[in-house]
Design a protein around this motif. Structure first.
Motif, PDB file in Angstrom:
ATOM      1  N   UNK A  76       0.831  -1.209   0.000  1.00 45.34           N
ATOM      2  CA  UNK A  76       0.000   0.000   0.000  1.00 45.34           C
ATOM      3  C   UNK A  76       0.863   1.256   0.000  1.00 45.34           C
ATOM      4  N   UNK A  77       1.921   1.240   0.777  1.00 48.44           N
ATOM      5  CA  UNK A  77       2.800   2.396   0.848  1.00 48.44           C
ATOM      6  C   UNK A  77       3.565   2.597  -0.462  1.00 48.44           C
ATOM      7  N   UNK A  78       3.922   1.504  -1.104  1.00 47.93           N
ATOM      8  CA  UNK A  78       4.593   1.616  -2.405  1.00 47.93           C
ATOM      9  C   UNK A  78       3.696   2.325  -3.407  1.00 47.93           C
ATOM     10  N   UNK A  79       2.431   1.969  -3.427  1.00 45.22           N
ATOM     11  CA  UNK A  79       1.483   2.611  -4.333  1.00 45.22           C
ATOM     12  C   UNK A  79       1.336   4.090  -3.987  1.00 45.22           C
ATOM     13  N   UNK A  80       1.306   4.388  -2.671  1.00 48.49           N
ATOM     14  CA  UNK A  80       1.142   5.773  -2.234  1.00 48.49           C
ATOM     15  C   UNK A  80       2.353   6.616  -2.631  1.00 48.49           C
ATOM     16  N   UNK A  81       3.557   6.075  -2.469  1.00 42.94           N
ATOM     17  CA  UNK A  81       4.755   6.832  -2.818  1.00 42.94           C
ATOM     18  C   UNK A  81       4.838   7.060  -4.318  1.00 42.94           C
ATOM     19  N   UNK A  82       4.577   6.025  -5.105  1.00 39.29           N
ATOM     20  CA  UNK A  82       4.619   6.189  -6.556  1.00 39.29           C
ATOM     21  C   UNK A  82       3.597   7.252  -7.005  1.00 39.29           C
ATOM     22  N   UNK A  83       2.428   7.253  -6.374  1.00 39.79           N
ATOM     23  CA  UNK A  83       1.417   8.257  -6.719  1.00 39.79           C
ATOM     24  C   UNK A  83       1.901   9.660  -6.356  1.00 39.79           C
ATOM     25  N   UNK A  84       2.536   9.796  -5.192  1.00 46.65           N
ATOM     26  CA  UNK A  84       3.029  11.107  -4.771  1.00 46.65           C
ATOM     27  C   UNK A  84       4.085  11.638  -5.742  1.00 46.65           C
ATOM     28  N   UNK A  85       4.932  10.760  -6.228  1.00 47.87           N
ATOM     29  CA  UNK A  85       6.000  11.177  -7.132  1.00 47.87           C
ATOM     30  C   UNK A  85       5.473  11.707  -8.458  1.00 47.87           C
ATOM     31  N   UNK A  86       4.188  11.503  -8.696  1.00 42.98           N
ATOM     32  CA  UNK A  86       3.569  12.024  -9.905  1.00 42.98           C
ATOM     33  C   UNK A  86       2.682  13.227  -9.662  1.00 42.98           C
ATOM     34  N   UNK A  87       2.618  13.702  -8.400  1.00 40.44           N
ATOM     35  CA  UNK A  87       1.738  14.823  -8.062  1.00 40.44           C
ATOM     36  C   UNK A  87       2.488  16.147  -8.144  1.00 40.44           C
ATOM     37  N   UNK A  88       1.914  17.099  -8.833  1.00 37.71           N
ATOM     38  CA  UNK A  88       2.550  18.403  -8.997  1.00 37.71           C
ATOM     39  C   UNK A  88       2.707  19.118  -7.658  1.00 37.71           C
ATOM     40  N   UNK A  89       1.692  19.046  -6.780  1.00 41.44           N
ATOM     41  CA  UNK A  89       1.783  19.698  -5.478  1.00 41.44           C
ATOM     42  C   UNK A  89       2.914  19.113  -4.649  1.00 41.44           C
ATOM     43  N   UNK A  90       3.076  17.794  -4.701  1.00 40.87           N
ATOM     44  CA  UNK A  90       4.153  17.146  -3.964  1.00 40.87           C
ATOM     45  C   UNK A  90       5.507  17.619  -4.479  1.00 40.87           C
TER      46      UNK A  90
END
Length: 210
Positions: A28-42
């Motif tokens: 679950x955390x792997x999915x969350x981190x990969x998603x964050x790495x694609x977020x402009x705000x992040x």
């Protein structure tokens, strides 16, 4: 007292259940981190309430090899353009060894330990590889839009360094880009617990990716 078959089976089941939960949480955390790495705000440190963009990616230490594979995969995806970020991975233990090599003392470490003992060596190395010195080793310029610094090797560098002391010394140099600490343990928003059992100090300025 010899445990009964029931007790043995119960303990085995509990261990399997704990391992399964750790693996599910890691996925679950792997999915969350990969998603964050694609977020402009992040990537631009937005939406943090004026806080710096320091994050933790916590995982069970038993999954260290899986974590390393995941980080290598993310680094490759960043390099080939599959992720919209420039992921910079730095292993803290390698950074520590590099600093000792730069000081020209790395080769002498085994002899010093044999002559003076482990406690003396630990004190000596801590006085050289300080959190300030390691933060300076990690620093680079210029930072580019989309840069993300991922720190690994937290478990490897212990007890030479406590991660909260390093982060305290990285605020100025890395306040403009996201920094993610791969942490084999727990972070509850106030304190670190290395390997889920060792008190690793208090810290209040990071966000756990979960």
């Amino acid at each position: 007292m010899v445990p009964s078959r029931y007790q043995y089976a119960s303990r085995t089941l509990q261990a399997h259940s704990k391992a399964a939960r750790a693996q599910d949480d890691f996925a679950r955390r792997c999915e969350a981190l990969r998603a964050r790495l694609g977020e402009d705000d992040f990537l631009h440190n937005r939406g943090l309430g004026n806080e710096i963009g320091f994050f933790t990616f916590c995982y069970d230490a038993s999954l260290e090899l899986r974590a390393r594979e995941f980080f290598a995969q993310l680094e490759a995806e960043s390099a080939n353009g599959a992720l919209p970020c420039n992921l910079i991975v730095r292993n803290l233990y390698d950074t520590f060894l590099g600093l000792l090599e730069k000081k020209r003392i790395l080769a002498a470490v085994p002899k010093q330990e044999a002559r003076r003992g482990s406690d003396h060596l630990l004190k000596r190395l801590r006085s050289i590889a300080t959190p300030e010195a390691l933060a300076a080793e990690l620093a680079y310029e210029p930072h580019q839009p989309g840069d993300v610094l991922l720190l690994t090797g937290v478990g490897e560098i212990y007890p030479f360094l406590r991660v909260h002391t390093l982060l305290d010394n990285m605020h100025v140099a890395f306040g403009d880009i996201p920094v993610v600490v791969a942490y084999p343990g727990r972070f509850n928003g106030q304190s670190f617990s290395l390997f889920n059992m060792l008190d690793d100090g208090n810290y209040y300025r990071a966000f756990d990716i979960s």
